[in-house]
Each structure stands twice: as structure tokens, then as C-alpha cells.
Scaffold this motif. Structure first.
Motif, PDB file in Angstrom:
ATOM      1  N   LYS A 116       0.866  -1.451   0.003  1.00  0.00           N
ATOM      2  CA  LYS A 116      -0.007   0.172  -0.035  1.00  0.00           C
ATOM      3  C   LYS A 116       1.056   1.165   0.091  1.00  0.00           C
ATOM      4  N   ASN A 117       0.472   2.100  -0.844  1.00  0.00           N
ATOM      5  CA  ASN A 117       1.212   3.446  -0.789  1.00  0.00           C
ATOM      6  C   ASN A 117       1.446   4.144   0.368  1.00  0.00           C
ATOM      7  N   THR A 118       0.329   4.317   1.210  1.00  0.00           N
ATOM      8  CA  THR A 118       0.508   4.584   2.415  1.00  0.00           C
ATOM      9  C   THR A 118       1.589   4.104   3.440  1.00  0.00           C
ATOM     10  N   GLU A 178       1.244   7.148  -6.102  1.00  0.00           N
ATOM     11  CA  GLU A 178      -0.379   7.586  -6.328  1.00  0.00           C
ATOM     12  C   GLU A 178      -0.918   6.219  -7.190  1.00  0.00           C
ATOM     13  N   LYS A 238       4.945   4.840   2.095  1.00  0.00           N
ATOM     14  CA  LYS A 238       5.544   6.261   2.365  1.00  0.00           C
ATOM     15  C   LYS A 238       6.018   6.445   3.891  1.00  0.00           C
ATOM     16  N   ARG A 239       5.366   5.752   4.775  1.00  0.00           N
ATOM     17  CA  ARG A 239       5.853   5.703   6.061  1.00  0.00           C
ATOM     18  C   ARG A 239       7.192   5.075   6.268  1.00  0.00           C
TER      19      ARG A 239
END
Length: 169
Positions: free
Chosen positions: A59-61, A80, A64-65
Motif C-alpha cells: 500500500k502506498n501509505t 499515487e 510512504k511511512r
């Protein structure tokens, strides 16, 4: 323990997994993988495994973390939509090369970006990276270029020796 805490812990496990992989990775390539069939994805994964490339969809989220504060942080700007990640621990151009071939075969995926040894590359840069031969091929070409002048010199000296021997006879 509440359901929210369990979900947070599960996410943290994935983030830690990503961080561990990134700590060892020399390069990371992000692609848009939509539009390929399961069979095509399996074939691509097989080719990536053979090239020692770790290919995963996160998952992108979570990604990112995980990339915050790392040399891969610049990839956050392209996270995205559907994203898949190809990580290499040895041959820095292997993910781009193998994925480029898959993209030619399937015509539905596209590069988003990459980070190779700390340098960020946009989609066009990743396509250029994909054209760089692999380490083994580069070594073979280098060795061939070293051997060529030496071989010429040996043949020249042998011809001189043979010519001198023919003149003395």
C-alpha cells in the motif's frame, strides 16, 4: 486489545519489513502494474526472481511511512494509484532491465520512478537505466576489450618472428 491497535500493529509489522528490505537494497524501481493478467504477473515475477529482484506490491501509505528518512524518500512523490516495488540487493540495474522487458511483452505497465544508489530517476531515467547491460555482461565486454589489443600485439609479434625466421632461412 482493541481492533484499532491490532490493525496498527499489523501495519507496523509491514512497515518494519519494508524498512529492513530497503536497508539492504541498492536500487528500488516503482511501476504502475495495472492491466496485466495473473499469468503475466506470474511470468514477470519468475523473471524477477531469476534476476534476484524482490518484487512486491505494498500500500502506498505504508510505503510512504517506511521510506521516510531513507535514501528512497524521493519515491514518495510518485506513490499515487497502483504501485509495485522492485528491489535489488546486488545488480542495481536488474529491476529496470527485467521490468522493461516485461513492459515490452505486456504493453500495459509503466515506470514511475527509481532510486539507484541514492540517486532519483524519473520514468525516462528508469528507461535509460534499463538499457544498461547487467554486471556480468559489462565484465565480459570489458574483458573482451582488454584481450583484443593484447591478442593483436601477440599476433603482430608472431608475424614479425615468422617473417624474420623466413628471411634467415
Amino acid at each position: 486489545m482493541s481492533e484499532i491497535k491490532k490493525a496498527q500493529q499489523a501495519k507496523q509489522v509491514i512497515i518494519d519489513e519494508i524498512k529492513e528490505k530497503l536497508s539492504r537494497a541498492k536500487s528500488a524501481v516503482v511501476i504502475d502494474y495495472m492491466g496485466i493478467t495473473v499469468e503475466q504477473a506470474d511470468a514477470m515475477r519468475k523473471n524477477l526472481r531469476e534476476a534476484d529482484v524482490d518484487y512486491t506490491v505494498y500500500k502506498n501509505t505504508l510505503m510512504k511511512r517506511a521510506i521516510e528518512g531513507t535514501e528512497f524518500e524521493a519515491l514518495g512523490e510518485v506513490l499515487e494509484g497502483p504501485s509495485a516495488f522492485a528491489l535489488s540487493y546486488d545488480d542495481v540495474t536488474a529491476p529496470a532491465r527485467v521490468l522493461s522487458k516485461a513492459m515490452k511483452d505486456f504493453e500495459k505497465m509503466s515506470f514511475k520512478a527509481a532510486v539507484v544508489e541514492g540517486s532519483f530517476y524519473d520514468a525516462a531515467g528508469v528507461e535509460a537505466l534499463a538499457k544498461i547491460p547487467g554486471r556480468e555482461e559489462l565484465i565480459a565486454k570489458f574483458m573482451g576489450s582488454i584481450q583484443s589489443p593484447v591478442s593483436k600485439a601477440v599476433r603482430t609479434f608472431a608475424a614479425i618472428r615468422d617473417d624474420k625466421a623466413a628471411q634467415e632461412a
